[in-house]
Each structure stands twice: as structure tokens, then as C-alpha cells.
Design a protein around this motif. Structure first.
Motif, PDB file in Angstrom:
ATOM      1  N   GLN A  55       0.828  -1.217   0.000  1.00 11.70           N
ATOM      2  CA  GLN A  55       0.000   0.000   0.000  1.00 11.70           C
ATOM      3  C   GLN A  55       0.856   1.258   0.000  1.00 11.70           C
ATOM      4  O   GLN A  55       0.553   2.225  -0.709  1.00 11.70           O
ATOM      5  N   GLU A  56       1.923   1.242   0.783  1.00 10.51           N
ATOM      6  CA  GLU A  56       2.813   2.408   0.834  1.00 10.51           C
ATOM      7  C   GLU A  56       3.485   2.647  -0.514  1.00 10.51           C
ATOM      8  O   GLU A  56       3.580   3.783  -0.983  1.00 10.51           O
ATOM      9  N   HIS A  57       3.948   1.564  -1.133  1.00 15.38           N
ATOM     10  CA  HIS A  57       4.588   1.696  -2.438  1.00 15.38           C
ATOM     11  C   HIS A  57       3.595   2.118  -3.519  1.00 15.38           C
ATOM     12  O   HIS A  57       3.915   2.937  -4.385  1.00 15.38           O
ATOM     13  N   GLU A  58       2.394   1.565  -3.461  1.00 14.89           N
ATOM     14  CA  GLU A  58       1.370   1.923  -4.443  1.00 14.89           C
ATOM     15  C   GLU A  58       1.031   3.411  -4.353  1.00 14.89           C
ATOM     16  O   GLU A  58       0.790   4.069  -5.370  1.00 14.89           O
ATOM     17  N   ALA A  59       1.004   3.936  -3.142  1.00 14.27           N
ATOM     18  CA  ALA A  59       0.696   5.358  -2.949  1.00 14.27           C
ATOM     19  C   ALA A  59       1.757   6.224  -3.628  1.00 14.27           C
ATOM     20  O   ALA A  59       1.436   7.244  -4.256  1.00 14.27           O
ATOM     21  N   ILE A  60       3.016   5.812  -3.502  1.00 12.49           N
ATOM     22  CA  ILE A  60       4.101   6.554  -4.153  1.00 12.49           C
ATOM     23  C   ILE A  60       3.961   6.465  -5.670  1.00 12.49           C
ATOM     24  O   ILE A  60       4.040   7.469  -6.382  1.00 12.49           O
ATOM     25  N   LEU A  61       3.747   5.249  -6.151  1.00  8.20           N
ATOM     26  CA  LEU A  61       3.624   5.035  -7.596  1.00  8.20           C
ATOM     27  C   LEU A  61       2.439   5.798  -8.177  1.00  8.20           C
ATOM     28  O   LEU A  61       2.551   6.423  -9.239  1.00  8.20           O
ATOM     29  N   ASP A  62       1.309   5.759  -7.497  1.00  6.37           N
ATOM     30  CA  ASP A  62       0.118   6.466  -7.993  1.00  6.37           C
ATOM     31  C   ASP A  62       0.377   7.958  -8.125  1.00  6.37           C
ATOM     32  O   ASP A  62      -0.034   8.596  -9.102  1.00  6.37           O
ATOM     33  N   ALA A  63       1.067   8.528  -7.132  1.00  3.06           N
ATOM     34  CA  ALA A  63       1.354   9.965  -7.160  1.00  3.06           C
ATOM     35  C   ALA A  63       2.322  10.302  -8.292  1.00  3.06           C
ATOM     36  O   ALA A  63       2.165  11.312  -8.985  1.00  3.06           O
ATOM     37  N   ILE A  64       3.325   9.458  -8.485  1.00  2.00           N
ATOM     38  CA  ILE A  64       4.281   9.696  -9.568  1.00  2.00           C
ATOM     39  C   ILE A  64       3.594   9.547 -10.915  1.00  2.00           C
ATOM     40  O   ILE A  64       3.817  10.359 -11.826  1.00  2.00           O
ATOM     41  N   ALA A  65       2.747   8.539 -11.053  1.00  2.00           N
ATOM     42  CA  ALA A  65       2.024   8.336 -12.308  1.00  2.00           C
ATOM     43  C   ALA A  65       1.111   9.520 -12.615  1.00  2.00           C
ATOM     44  O   ALA A  65       0.937   9.906 -13.781  1.00  2.00           O
ATOM     45  N   ALA A  66       0.548  10.120 -11.573  1.00  2.00           N
ATOM     46  CA  ALA A  66      -0.349  11.264 -11.744  1.00  2.00           C
ATOM     47  C   ALA A  66       0.404  12.579 -11.904  1.00  2.00           C
ATOM     48  O   ALA A  66      -0.214  13.632 -12.064  1.00  2.00           O
ATOM     49  N   ARG A  67       1.717  12.508 -11.856  1.00  2.00           N
ATOM     50  CA  ARG A  67       2.572  13.703 -11.930  1.00  2.00           C
ATOM     51  C   ARG A  67       2.223  14.705 -10.823  1.00  2.00           C
ATOM     52  O   ARG A  67       2.294  15.924 -11.016  1.00  2.00           O
ATOM     53  N   ASP A  68       1.893  14.173  -9.664  1.00  2.00           N
ATOM     54  CA  ASP A  68       1.537  15.006  -8.520  1.00  2.00           C
ATOM     55  C   ASP A  68       2.724  15.026  -7.556  1.00  2.00           C
ATOM     56  O   ASP A  68       2.870  14.154  -6.689  1.00  2.00           O
ATOM     57  N   ALA A  69       3.579  16.020  -7.705  1.00  2.00           N
ATOM     58  CA  ALA A  69       4.809  16.089  -6.916  1.00  2.00           C
ATOM     59  C   ALA A  69       4.538  16.221  -5.423  1.00  2.00           C
ATOM     60  O   ALA A  69       5.209  15.585  -4.601  1.00  2.00           O
ATOM     61  N   GLU A  70       3.550  17.011  -5.063  1.00  2.00           N
ATOM     62  CA  GLU A  70       3.258  17.219  -3.642  1.00  2.00           C
ATOM     63  C   GLU A  70       2.792  15.914  -2.994  1.00  2.00           C
ATOM     64  O   GLU A  70       3.224  15.563  -1.889  1.00  2.00           O
ATOM     65  N   ARG A  71       1.931  15.186  -3.685  1.00  2.00           N
ATOM     66  CA  ARG A  71       1.451  13.912  -3.144  1.00  2.00           C
ATOM     67  C   ARG A  71       2.568  12.869  -3.117  1.00  2.00           C
ATOM     68  O   ARG A  71       2.635  12.042  -2.209  1.00  2.00           O
ATOM     69  N   ALA A  72       3.456  12.929  -4.108  1.00  2.00           N
ATOM     70  CA  ALA A  72       4.597  12.001  -4.129  1.00  2.00           C
ATOM     71  C   ALA A  72       5.523  12.264  -2.945  1.00  2.00           C
ATOM     72  O   ALA A  72       6.024  11.326  -2.311  1.00  2.00           O
ATOM     73  N   HIS A  73       5.754  13.544  -2.641  1.00  2.00           N
ATOM     74  CA  HIS A  73       6.542  13.919  -1.463  1.00  2.00           C
ATOM     75  C   HIS A  73       5.953  13.260  -0.217  1.00  2.00           C
ATOM     76  O   HIS A  73       6.655  12.618   0.568  1.00  2.00           O
ATOM     77  N   ALA A  74       4.635  13.471  -0.035  1.00  2.00           N
ATOM     78  CA  ALA A  74       3.960  12.995   1.172  1.00  2.00           C
ATOM     79  C   ALA A  74       3.985  11.469   1.262  1.00  2.00           C
ATOM     80  O   ALA A  74       4.232  10.898   2.335  1.00  2.00           O
ATOM     81  N   ALA A  75       3.754  10.798   0.134  1.00  2.27           N
ATOM     82  CA  ALA A  75       3.721   9.337   0.132  1.00  2.27           C
ATOM     83  C   ALA A  75       5.096   8.754   0.446  1.00  2.27           C
ATOM     84  O   ALA A  75       5.219   7.776   1.196  1.00  2.27           O
ATOM     85  N   ALA A  76       6.142   9.348  -0.132  1.00  2.56           N
ATOM     86  CA  ALA A  76       7.502   8.865   0.115  1.00  2.56           C
ATOM     87  C   ALA A  76       7.895   9.096   1.572  1.00  2.56           C
ATOM     88  O   ALA A  76       8.513   8.226   2.205  1.00  2.56           O
ATOM     89  N   ARG A  77       7.534  10.254   2.109  1.00  2.18           N
ATOM     90  CA  ARG A  77       7.862  10.540   3.518  1.00  2.18           C
ATOM     91  C   ARG A  77       7.128   9.576   4.442  1.00  2.18           C
ATOM     92  O   ARG A  77       7.710   9.067   5.417  1.00  2.18           O
ATOM     93  N   THR A  78       5.868   9.311   4.147  1.00  4.21           N
ATOM     94  CA  THR A  78       5.103   8.369   4.961  1.00  4.21           C
ATOM     95  C   THR A  78       5.745   6.989   4.932  1.00  4.21           C
ATOM     96  O   THR A  78       5.926   6.336   5.971  1.00  4.21           O
ATOM     97  N   HIS A  79       6.114   6.532   3.744  1.00  4.96           N
ATOM     98  CA  HIS A  79       6.717   5.202   3.600  1.00  4.96           C
ATOM     99  C   HIS A  79       8.035   5.094   4.368  1.00  4.96           C
ATOM    100  O   HIS A  79       8.259   4.131   5.114  1.00  4.96           O
ATOM    101  N   MET A  80       8.911   6.075   4.219  1.00  5.05           N
ATOM    102  CA  MET A  80      10.201   6.010   4.900  1.00  5.05           C
ATOM    103  C   MET A  80      10.041   6.157   6.412  1.00  5.05           C
ATOM    104  O   MET A  80      10.758   5.522   7.186  1.00  5.05           O
ATOM    105  N   SER A  81       9.086   6.991   6.845  1.00  9.08           N
ATOM    106  CA  SER A  81       8.842   7.154   8.278  1.00  9.08           C
ATOM    107  C   SER A  81       8.332   5.855   8.884  1.00  9.08           C
ATOM    108  O   SER A  81       8.745   5.451   9.981  1.00  9.08           O
TER     109      SER A  81
END
Length: 247
Positions: free
Chosen positions: A206-232
């Protein structure tokens, strides 16, 4: 490369050996400007006397520093500080990853890196990049995939994000860290049954999918948040493993 195999048992932090101590003494003298690039180091006898160690220890320490490119032996003249010593590359050695604390510190470093990297990937990614990421997530989603392959697929997923960022230095850094993190992470994750089951795989997925979905959508802000959540969350999991290991 980190030559620690996944079958190696985790080890308590070892005490520095005499060779380690001699290496650090010489390394510090160079780092602090006591011995400049191109200058000659004190003789073997001087180090034997000042450090209170044997000639064998001094020779092993010098050989190790020479392998690092920090010093060079000139036949018949002695040992000199390498001209390129001031430009020595950042290193993380196998000896520095013998404790779960070390793995956690590297994950802390990755938290900031991964966050910004994912944002850039969202802005610059290609369809090929997305295919690479999806391929690794399919591997991670397979219930019969072993721990070693799972951890490798995890790192490869993040390597694909680094490539998608369009910044070659992110790629180099993630490759550098991945080579060193994969074996020890495999060891420590294997110690905890809680991090081997389907529930764990689902959370990671789920964490990885959230990152991928944001990158696929070209949503940089959401990608930031998803990556931070995953690493945290990854940091929390490894800190929990450390807590359980102390019981």
C-alpha cells in the motif's frame, strides 16, 4: 561492496581493533591537517612508539589506508599522504553496518533523500519508468517471494524512482545505499516473524502503491507525502525490531 551474506547472524557492535584504532589515528591526522596531501607520514617506528602497537598493526593499518586511496607507499622513501586525499569519497563500509542502529541511521538519511527524489520523479517520469516500478511491485506482491528477493525488489523499486527523477546523483546514491542495506536488512527482518507475513507485505504494498500512484499522476506534492510516509513507517518498523530484539 557489502559482502555480508543474508545468512550471516547479526552481530553486536564489535570493539575497535588495534588496526582500527591505528587507522583512525592516521586518518584523523590527515583530516585535521597535521599531514597534508603529498607530505610524508612518520616512520613505522614512530607509530609503534606513539601508539604502543606492534609493527604488524602499523603495517596493516597503512595497507588498509592505501587500499582506501588515502596514502601511498613509495619504495625506498616511505609512506606519503595521497595527493587526492582531500577529495576522498563518502564511504559506508561493511564494518559500519554490523548493528541495527547503523541500518536505522542510513534509513534516516534516506528519509529526506527519498522525499525530494519522489517529487522530482513525479515531474519527470516516463512511461518506461512507471513500467519498471510496477514490475518490482508485482514481485513484492507475490506471497511466495522469499525475504531476500523481496528486499531486493524493494530497493530496485526505489532505484527506479531515482532514475525517474532525472538526476544521476540520486541514482548513484540509492545504488550506493542499496548495495549496503540489502544484506543486513534481510538479516534483521528475518529475525522477526511479524515482518514476514501477508499483513506486512500488504502494508508495504500500500505504501509503495501510494508513491507510484502519485508519480504516475505527476503530482509532486502527493509524491513527497507518500515517500515521507513510507520512509517514516519503515523507520518505525526497524525501531520496533530493535526494541523486540532487546527483550
Amino acid at each position: 561492496m557489502n559482502d555480508m551474506t543474508p545468512s550471516d547472524p547479526p552481530r553486536a557492535r564489535r570493539r575497535p581493533s588495534l588496526v582500527d584504532a591505528a587507522c583512525e589515528h592516521i586518518r584523523a591526522s590527515i583530516r585535521d591537517g597535521e599531514h597534508w596531501p603529498g607530505s610524508q607520514l612518520p616512520t613505522e617506528a614512530v607509530y609503534v612508539e606513539s601508539l604502543g602497537v606492534s609493527r604488524t598493526v602499523v603495517r596493516e593499518a597503512v595497507a588498509r589506508l592505501a587500499a582506501e586511496g588515502l596514502v601511498e607507499a613509495r619504495q625506498g622513501k616511505g609512506v606519503f599522504v595521497s595527493e587526492t586525499a582531500r577529495y576522498q569519497a563518502f564511504q559506508v563500509t561493511r564494518e559500519e553496518l554490523e548493528n541495527l542502529d547503523d541500518v536505522i541511521q542510513l534509513l534516516e538519511l534516506r528519509l529526506g533523500v527519498e522525499t525530494e527524489m519522489a517529487g522530482l520523479a513525479a515531474e519527470r517520469r516516463s512511461e518506461v519508468d512507471l513500467m519498471d516500478m510496477r514490475r518490482q511491485l508485482r514481485i513484492l506482491g507475490q506471497s511466495d517471494v522469499g525475504m531476500d528477493r523481496s528486499v531486493t525488489a524493494d530497493v530496485t523499486f526505489h532505484r527506479a524512482i531515482a532514475k525517474a527523477s532525472g538526476n544521476i546523483y540520486y541514482g548513484k546514491l540509492i545504488e550506493f545505499l542499496g548495495v549496503r542495506l540489502v544484506p543486513p536488512r534481510s538479516v534483521y527482518l528475518r529475525q522477526s516473524d511479524a515482518y514476514m507475513d501477508d499483513a506486512y507485505r500488504a502494508v508495504i504494498g500500500q505504501e509503495h502503491e501510494a508513491i507510484l500512484d502519485a508519480i504516475a499522476a505527476r503530482d509532486a506534492e502527493r509524491a513527497h507525502a507518500a515517500a515521507r510516509t513510507h520512509m517514516s513507517e519503515s523507520l518505525k518498523r526497524h525501531r520496533e525490531i530493535k526494541r523486540l530484539a532487546k527483550k
